[in-house]
Scaffold this motif. Structure first.
Motif, PDB file in Angstrom:
ATOM      1  N   LYS A   1      -7.354   8.858  -7.014  1.00  0.00           N
ATOM      2  CA  LYS A   1      -6.155   8.094  -7.379  1.00  0.00           C
ATOM      3  C   LYS A   1      -5.914   7.032  -6.310  1.00  0.00           C
ATOM      4  CE  LYS A   1      -3.998  11.940  -9.797  1.00  0.00           C
ATOM      5  NZ  LYS A   1      -2.851  12.847  -9.889  1.00  0.00           N
ATOM      6  N   GLY A   2      -5.764   5.804  -6.730  1.00  0.00           N
ATOM      7  CA  GLY A   2      -5.540   4.733  -5.758  1.00  0.00           C
ATOM      8  C   GLY A   2      -5.379   3.407  -6.473  1.00  0.00           C
ATOM      9  N   ILE A   3      -5.806   2.336  -5.807  1.00  0.00           N
ATOM     10  CA  ILE A   3      -5.813   1.023  -6.474  1.00  0.00           C
ATOM     11  C   ILE A   3      -7.272   0.651  -6.723  1.00  0.00           C
ATOM     12  CG2 ILE A   3      -5.664  -0.148  -4.209  1.00  0.00           C
ATOM     13  CD1 ILE A   3      -4.418  -2.550  -5.648  1.00  0.00           C
ATOM     14  N   ILE A   4      -7.535   0.112  -7.910  1.00  0.00           N
ATOM     15  CA  ILE A   4      -8.843  -0.508  -8.139  1.00  0.00           C
ATOM     16  C   ILE A   4      -8.583  -1.995  -8.011  1.00  0.00           C
ATOM     17  CG2 ILE A   4     -10.658  -0.979  -9.799  1.00  0.00           C
ATOM     18  CD1 ILE A   4     -10.251   1.784 -10.901  1.00  0.00           C
ATOM     19  N   MET A   5      -9.012  -2.548  -6.888  1.00  0.00           N
ATOM     20  CA  MET A   5      -8.671  -3.942  -6.606  1.00  0.00           C
ATOM     21  C   MET A   5      -9.816  -4.883  -6.991  1.00  0.00           C
ATOM     22  SD  MET A   5      -7.409  -5.598  -3.029  1.00  0.00           S
ATOM     23  CE  MET A   5      -9.041  -5.745  -2.330  1.00  0.00           C
TER      24      MET A   5
ATOM     25  N   GLY B   1       0.827  -1.212   0.000  1.00  0.00           N
ATOM     26  CA  GLY B   1       0.000   0.000   0.000  1.00  0.00           C
ATOM     27  C   GLY B   1       0.860   1.261   0.000  1.00  0.00           C
ATOM     28  N   LYS B   2       1.950   1.194   0.754  1.00  0.00           N
ATOM     29  CA  LYS B   2       2.847   2.359   0.863  1.00  0.00           C
ATOM     30  C   LYS B   2       3.526   2.651  -0.494  1.00  0.00           C
ATOM     31  CE  LYS B   2       5.669   5.195   3.346  1.00  0.00           C
ATOM     32  NZ  LYS B   2       5.251   6.541   3.682  1.00  0.00           N
ATOM     33  N   ILE B   3       3.931   1.602  -1.204  1.00  0.00           N
ATOM     34  CA  ILE B   3       4.550   1.855  -2.528  1.00  0.00           C
ATOM     35  C   ILE B   3       3.540   2.569  -3.435  1.00  0.00           C
ATOM     36  CG2 ILE B   3       5.807   0.890  -4.522  1.00  0.00           C
ATOM     37  CD1 ILE B   3       6.080  -1.752  -3.018  1.00  0.00           C
ATOM     38  N   ILE B   4       2.311   2.045  -3.456  1.00  0.00           N
ATOM     39  CA  ILE B   4       1.284   2.643  -4.326  1.00  0.00           C
ATOM     40  C   ILE B   4       1.056   4.107  -3.913  1.00  0.00           C
ATOM     41  CG2 ILE B   4      -1.133   2.476  -5.105  1.00  0.00           C
ATOM     42  CD1 ILE B   4      -0.942  -0.587  -4.385  1.00  0.00           C
ATOM     43  N   TYR B   5       0.972   4.320  -2.618  1.00  0.00           N
ATOM     44  CA  TYR B   5       0.758   5.678  -2.075  1.00  0.00           C
ATOM     45  C   TYR B   5       1.864   6.626  -2.539  1.00  0.00           C
ATOM     46  CZ  TYR B   5      -0.072   9.314   1.462  1.00  0.00           C
ATOM     47  OH  TYR B   5      -0.325  10.494   2.094  1.00  0.00           O
ATOM     48  N   GLU B   6       3.102   6.177  -2.391  1.00  0.00           N
ATOM     49  CA  GLU B   6       4.244   7.043  -2.730  1.00  0.00           C
ATOM     50  C   GLU B   6       4.346   7.281  -4.244  1.00  0.00           C
ATOM     51  OE1 GLU B   6       5.972   8.745  -0.718  1.00  0.00           O
ATOM     52  OE2 GLU B   6       5.419   7.825   1.190  1.00  0.00           O
ATOM     53  N   LEU B   7       4.026   6.263  -5.028  1.00  0.00           N
ATOM     54  CA  LEU B   7       4.062   6.444  -6.495  1.00  0.00           C
ATOM     55  C   LEU B   7       3.025   7.482  -6.925  1.00  0.00           C
ATOM     56  CD1 LEU B   7       4.427   2.709  -7.676  1.00  0.00           C
ATOM     57  CD2 LEU B   7       6.162   4.492  -7.907  1.00  0.00           C
ATOM     58  N   ILE B   8       1.880   7.474  -6.232  1.00  0.00           N
ATOM     59  CA  ILE B   8       0.830   8.464  -6.531  1.00  0.00           C
ATOM     60  C   ILE B   8       1.312   9.859  -6.112  1.00  0.00           C
ATOM     61  CG2 ILE B   8      -1.501   9.243  -5.880  1.00  0.00           C
ATOM     62  CD1 ILE B   8      -2.226   6.206  -5.630  1.00  0.00           C
ATOM     63  N   GLU B   9       1.863   9.943  -4.908  1.00  0.00           N
ATOM     64  CA  GLU B   9       2.347  11.235  -4.406  1.00  0.00           C
ATOM     65  C   GLU B   9       3.395  11.837  -5.339  1.00  0.00           C
ATOM     66  OE1 GLU B   9       1.671  13.058  -1.210  1.00  0.00           O
ATOM     67  OE2 GLU B   9      -0.141  11.998  -1.844  1.00  0.00           O
TER      68      GLU B   9
ATOM     69  N   PRO C   1     -11.608 -16.496   0.427  1.00  0.00           N
ATOM     70  CA  PRO C   1     -10.842 -15.627  -0.480  1.00  0.00           C
ATOM     71  C   PRO C   1      -9.936 -16.453  -1.390  1.00  0.00           C
ATOM     72  CG  PRO C   1     -10.705 -14.834   1.780  1.00  0.00           C
ATOM     73  CD  PRO C   1     -11.349 -16.183   1.839  1.00  0.00           C
ATOM     74  N   PHE C   2      -9.860 -16.043  -2.664  1.00  0.00           N
ATOM     75  CA  PHE C   2      -9.032 -16.775  -3.632  1.00  0.00           C
ATOM     76  C   PHE C   2      -7.896 -15.891  -4.156  1.00  0.00           C
ATOM     77  CE2 PHE C   2      -9.021 -18.028  -8.370  1.00  0.00           C
ATOM     78  CZ  PHE C   2      -7.878 -18.792  -8.230  1.00  0.00           C
ATOM     79  N   ILE C   3      -8.217 -14.866  -4.935  1.00  0.00           N
ATOM     80  CA  ILE C   3      -7.156 -13.973  -5.424  1.00  0.00           C
ATOM     81  C   ILE C   3      -7.612 -12.509  -5.380  1.00  0.00           C
ATOM     82  CG2 ILE C   3      -5.722 -15.433  -6.920  1.00  0.00           C
ATOM     83  CD1 ILE C   3      -7.541 -14.833  -9.240  1.00  0.00           C
ATOM     84  N   LYS C   4      -6.624 -11.634  -5.217  1.00  0.00           N
ATOM     85  CA  LYS C   4      -6.887 -10.187  -5.286  1.00  0.00           C
ATOM     86  C   LYS C   4      -5.771  -9.546  -6.084  1.00  0.00           C
ATOM     87  CE  LYS C   4      -9.587  -9.668  -1.074  1.00  0.00           C
ATOM     88  NZ  LYS C   4      -9.703 -11.115  -0.829  1.00  0.00           N
ATOM     89  N   PHE C   5      -6.159  -8.647  -6.946  1.00  0.00           N
ATOM     90  CA  PHE C   5      -5.186  -8.025  -7.858  1.00  0.00           C
ATOM     91  C   PHE C   5      -5.805  -6.721  -8.348  1.00  0.00           C
ATOM     92  CE2 PHE C   5      -7.892  -9.177 -11.411  1.00  0.00           C
ATOM     93  CZ  PHE C   5      -8.546 -10.297 -10.918  1.00  0.00           C
ATOM     94  N   GLY C   6      -5.004  -5.892  -9.000  1.00  0.00           N
ATOM     95  CA  GLY C   6      -5.647  -4.682  -9.501  1.00  0.00           C
ATOM     96  C   GLY C   6      -4.720  -3.683 -10.148  1.00  0.00           C
ATOM     97  N   HIS C   7      -5.332  -2.699 -10.763  1.00  0.00           N
ATOM     98  CA  HIS C   7      -4.591  -1.614 -11.409  1.00  0.00           C
ATOM     99  C   HIS C   7      -4.075  -0.686 -10.307  1.00  0.00           C
ATOM    100  CE1 HIS C   7      -6.767  -3.246 -14.725  1.00  0.00           C
ATOM    101  NE2 HIS C   7      -7.922  -2.733 -14.358  1.00  0.00           N
ATOM    102  N   ALA C   8      -2.778  -0.492 -10.263  1.00  0.00           N
ATOM    103  CA  ALA C   8      -2.223   0.332  -9.189  1.00  0.00           C
ATOM    104  C   ALA C   8      -0.867   0.896  -9.587  1.00  0.00           C
ATOM    105  CB  ALA C   8      -2.070  -0.503  -7.920  1.00  0.00           C
ATOM    106  N   PRO C   9      -0.716   2.230  -9.523  1.00  0.00           N
ATOM    107  CA  PRO C   9      -1.772   3.180  -9.231  1.00  0.00           C
ATOM    108  C   PRO C   9      -2.695   3.365 -10.430  1.00  0.00           C
ATOM    109  CG  PRO C   9       0.335   4.320  -9.510  1.00  0.00           C
ATOM    110  CD  PRO C   9       0.603   2.876  -9.710  1.00  0.00           C
ATOM    111  N   SER C  10      -3.925   3.806 -10.102  1.00  0.00           N
ATOM    112  CA  SER C  10      -4.900   4.028 -11.166  1.00  0.00           C
ATOM    113  C   SER C  10      -5.810   5.196 -10.766  1.00  0.00           C
ATOM    114  CB  SER C  10      -5.720   2.759 -11.389  1.00  0.00           C
ATOM    115  OG  SER C  10      -6.487   2.882 -12.564  1.00  0.00           O
ATOM    116  N   VAL C  11      -6.688   5.564 -11.681  1.00  0.00           N
ATOM    117  CA  VAL C  11      -7.652   6.627 -11.349  1.00  0.00           C
ATOM    118  C   VAL C  11      -9.063   6.147 -11.670  1.00  0.00           C
ATOM    119  CG1 VAL C  11      -6.070   8.547 -11.794  1.00  0.00           C
ATOM    120  CG2 VAL C  11      -7.535   7.724 -13.628  1.00  0.00           C
TER     121      VAL C  11
END
Lengths: 374, 463
Positions: free
Chosen positions: B380-384, B238-246, B361-371
């Motif tokens: 701006k965040g992840i669409i999971m 989450g922190k990587i995604i946050y920092e890439l957005i920032e 739960p099976f799998i979770k994935f998503g566009h990150a970062p995305s809008v």
């Protein structure tokens, strides 16, 4: 629920109905009707399970027609990320449909009665083309199987090449190369029964197995170490359903020739579009040998879209008009008539399908003889 | 074949597949404007609502029209590219074309140009359908969602009036309306009808027939670099995604694999992890961000390894567990801002909620970062995306309770359900209010179930 029905039900659950199989399906492309798409066919079964009271024989008959309107090219299986074995489902559904509607197709009678798809006298299987080859092979009759004859290699010709005159030149080419290589080979003549592949495709597995038992008994008597064929459908049937002794190698002719030929005296240096026969590369896994052989011959290969020619899955029998529509659409999409295109392939059915739509097409073997100066 | 066609037209990728086949009164697959008008006239004369269908790859089930009597109009024969203008950067297309089909046409003429909306279903999803769900895909971070990439839309109302909505000043909320009915034109203009209204409207406003789409050259940056960022825990991801957005890094590809209860996927990707593509000029910055976060392992990789991971990621949406089958109970979670810094807590709560309702739960994935668009705002965040293991005995009650529990969790935790999947529980949202307002002008004849169905009605459609 029968074991087969249970198996289908399990296979069906894998499908997430994403639709990735729709636009690559040659039947959908030609009809633009979702009921003919792979997803549509599977949805029918899911829906029938959910609302059994809404389905009747009339609807099942319409569905049966869609099930036979399929080239069985396997592109839907290839693209499916959910790993749904769609063609396995379609094969089972074909079986069910034939049981439910026995008069849906008549080709089965030809094969059951005459042991070939054309319903012609099976003794004519070799005679129809050997006559034309006496000039090149005066001793060809000696190569035809009779009780007691043995050989290292069996050339399983297949119904299409045996009875359709277009393929005489391909047969001539293959035999010339076999002679050039000094192979100890044999042809089965009237003792070659249909491989059963067409019966499988129309849901008649039991009848197909009877033909195979005969073929396998002849293979055993001959004691060959290798069986070769040019027909990808025959190859699939020989590999998967003939229960041939595992020590006997079963190969497509391109695999056999690619193993035996390292170089040619007359490299052709020509550019041709290669059509991968669906059954050969998707079902039999033969992809490299034809290309390797063509490179050795000096053919610069232009890859075509890995799409069906329209001739698979018995579609030419069940709906010839649609089979031709599939090819017509390919001609437009791939601009096959706008460019000066020559196609090369290694399947008698694909070859006919291209030629019938006026695309100059040859079998790889026809170029091989030129490269070998035969 | 007409009866079979009516039965099969319900096929779609959502969990809502148990569509009463007799509820599809008639199916039309028009090829031109005249045929569209004839289809709409049939519905009008028979007093039936209309449901538009594209490729049927959406996860919302909007293309089904539920099990209510209706006419279905498919766009699958509306695939013509009417114009490509490289000088002005647009393509005019019929609504039934897919991004893959359009890009093949564009790239036949200019290989380095493309239409930049690419959901993973781009091989079957139609541009009309993607606009109706405001789809995005992995180019959304730089190119935005469908709303940002549509310059003009042509649609038909229930009376056969043609309405053209033209974006003004590149603003999704400003449009010029042209309509064959001047009265309707004035009303729509007065109510500021715009592209953002049609985006995510799930086919409630009319039948989309034609679109003018933005096309652009491929990345202005050359020398792309590829990396895999492995996170030791979910908070680090989450922190990587946050920092890439920032840092506003112009990532040309950013996809997260959050968790995978699948030995093969897990072995090949070692989640949680991010798959990244970025310009060489930003390599140092991306590397610095990743290396500044404890428990993150940054690996530069070659294109081949990047492509392998990308392939695994793109197929994840459709994968099944090694034993059993998948189910997409609640498809999109929008996680942004500070929620990214407590990513582990969020994922744990989602999983606990799933488990308490009988879903593994099976799998979770998503566009990150995305809008994505949330009301008037761009977030701006992840669409999971999430997939669960399908329970052996799945009931509509389980689905109902599962969705309600997840919605409650999302509301409590500030997770924004992806707009595409908001409609079943959206009655309090700004989008719902706006669509209700617009349908008082345009009529409630297109996909009315989107705005007035109950979750109970929808849960019954789960197959």
């Amino acid at each position: 629920m029968t074991p087969q029905a249970e198996e289908i039900s399990e296979l069906l659950k894998k499908c997430v109905q994403c639709g990735s199989c729709i636009l690559i399906c040659p039947i959908y492309r030609a009809t633009k009707e979702e009921q003919f798409s792979p997803r549509g066919k599977l949805y029918y079964l899911k829906l029938k399970d959910a609302f059994p009271e809404k389905f009747d024989a009339e609807l099942d008959k319409e569905y049966a027609k869609t099930i036979f309107t399929c080239t069985m090219c396997g592109r839907c299986v290839e693209i499916c990320s959910s790993e749904t074995q769609l063609t396995e489902i379609f094969k089972e559904e074909r079986k069910e449909s034939v049981e439910q509607f026995p008069k849906l197709l008549t080709i089965a009678e030809n094969v059951e009665e005459e042991k070939n798809v054309y319903g012609l006298d099976n003794e004519m299987r070799t005679e129809s083309w050997t006559m034309e080859l006496y000039d090149d092979f005066p001793d060809i009759d000696d190569r035809i199987y009779e009780e007691g004859k043995t050989a290292e290699t069996i050339f399983f010709v297949g119904c299409l090449m045996s009875y359709r005159s277009r393929h005489t030149n391909v047969l001539r080419a293959i035999l010339k190369v076999l002679e050039y290589l000094g192979e100890d080979y044999i042809l089965l003549g009237g003792e070659e029964f249909c491989c059963g592949h067409p019966l499988d495709l129309i849901g008649k597995t039991n009848e197909a197995n009877k033909l195979r038992e005969h073929n396998t008994s002849i293979f055993t008597k001959i004691g060959a170490k290798t069986i070769i064929t040019d027909c990808p459908g025959c190859l699939e049937a020989l590999l998967e359903h003939h229960h041939i002794d595992p020590s006997v190698r079963v190969l497509h002719v391109t695999e056999f020739f690619d193993e035996k030929i390292d170089s040619v005296p007359n490299k052709l240096d020509i550019t041709l579009k290669y059509h991968d026969p669906c059954e050969l590369f998707r079902n039999d896994g033969v992809t490299e040998a034809p290309r390797s052989l063509m490179r050795k011959i000096g053919i610069n290969i232009v890859e075509m879209e890995p799409s069906c020619c329209g001739g698979g899955g018995m579609l030419r029998v069940t709906d010839e008009k649609l089979a031709n529509k599939i090819m017509e659409d390919r001609i437009i999409k791939e601009k096959l008539k706008e460019e000066d295109t020559c196609v090369v392939t290694c399947c008698p059915s694909c070859l006919e399908q291209f030629e019938q739509n006026e695309i100059t097409t040859s079998d790889i073997a026809e170029y091989l003889v030129k490269a070998l100066n035969l | 074949m007409e009866k079979l066609q009516k039965y099969i037209i319900g096929a779609n990728a959502s969990i809502f597949q148990k569509i009463d086949p007799d509820s599809n009164v008639k199916v039309f697959v028009p090829e031109n404007e005249e045929e569209i008008k004839a289809a709409i006239a049939f519905a009008r004369e028979n007093n039936l609502p209309i449901t538009s269908k594209g490729g049927g790859s959406g996860m919302s089930g909007a293309c089904t029209g539920a099990s209510r009597k209706k006419v279905i109009i498919s766009s699958m024969r509306m695939k013509k590219v009417l114009e490509i203008n490289f000088d002005e950067g647009y393509a005019v297309v019929e609504a039934g074309i897919t991004p893959d089909e359009l890009n093949a046409e564009i790239q036949q003429r200019k290989p380095n140009w493309k239409f930049f909306v690419a959901p993973s279903s781009r091989d079957i999803a139609t541009v009309g359908g993607i606009l109706s769900t405001d789809g995005g895909g992995n180019d959304a971070w730089l190119a935005g969602t469908m709303a940002d990439n549509v310059l003009e839309v042509e649609l038909f109302d229930y009376h056969g009036n043609k309405i053209i909505v033209t974006k003004i000043d590149n603003d999704n909320k400003k449009a010029k309306i042209t309509c064959s009915s001047k009265e309707l034109q004035e009303k729509l203009q007065k109510n500021n009808f715009s592209i953002i209204d049609i985006a995510g409207a799930h086919g409630t406003l009319g039948y989309i027939s034609k679109l003018k789409l933005l096309i652009k050259p491929l990345s202005e940056y050359n020398n792309q670099r590829f990396a895999l960022a492995y996170a030791g825990n979910l908070n680090a991801l989450g922190k990587i995604i946050y920092e890439l957005i920032e840092a506003n890094i112009p990532l040309t590809y950013g996809e997260a694999i959050v968790e995978a209860h699948h030995p093969e996927i897990s072995r090949k990707t070692n989640p949680p992890m991010l798959i990244l593509e970025f310009p060489l000029d930003f390599q140092e910055k991306v590397q610095t961000i990743c290396k500044s976060i404890p428990d993150v392992n940054f690996n530069s990789v070659n294109k081949e390894e990047f492509e392998q991971k990308k392939e695994i990621r793109i197929k994840m949406a459709k994968r099944n567990p090694p034993e059993g089958y998948q189910l997409a109970l609640f498809e999109g979670y929008g996680i942004a801002g500070d929620n990214l810094l407590r990513f582990e807590e969020i994922i744990t709560k989602i999983n606990q909620t799933l488990e308490s309702c009988g879903f593994e739960p099976f799998i979770k994935f998503g566009h990150a970062p995305s809008v994505y668009h949330h009301g008037d705002k761009k977030v701006k965040g992840i669409i999971m995306h999430s997939r669960e293991k399908r329970p052996e005995k799945l009931t509509s009650k389980m689905v109902f309770e599962g969705i309600v529990a997840l919605v409650e969790l999302c509301e409590k935790e500030g997770i924004i359900p992806k707009p595409e999947h908001k409609w079943p529980f959206s009655k309090t949202t700004q989008k719902h209010k706006r669509l209700t307002e617009l349908t008082t002008i345009l009529g409630k004849n297109f996909n009315p179930f989107i705005l007035d169905s109950t979750l109970k009605e929808l849960a019954e459609l789960v197959l």
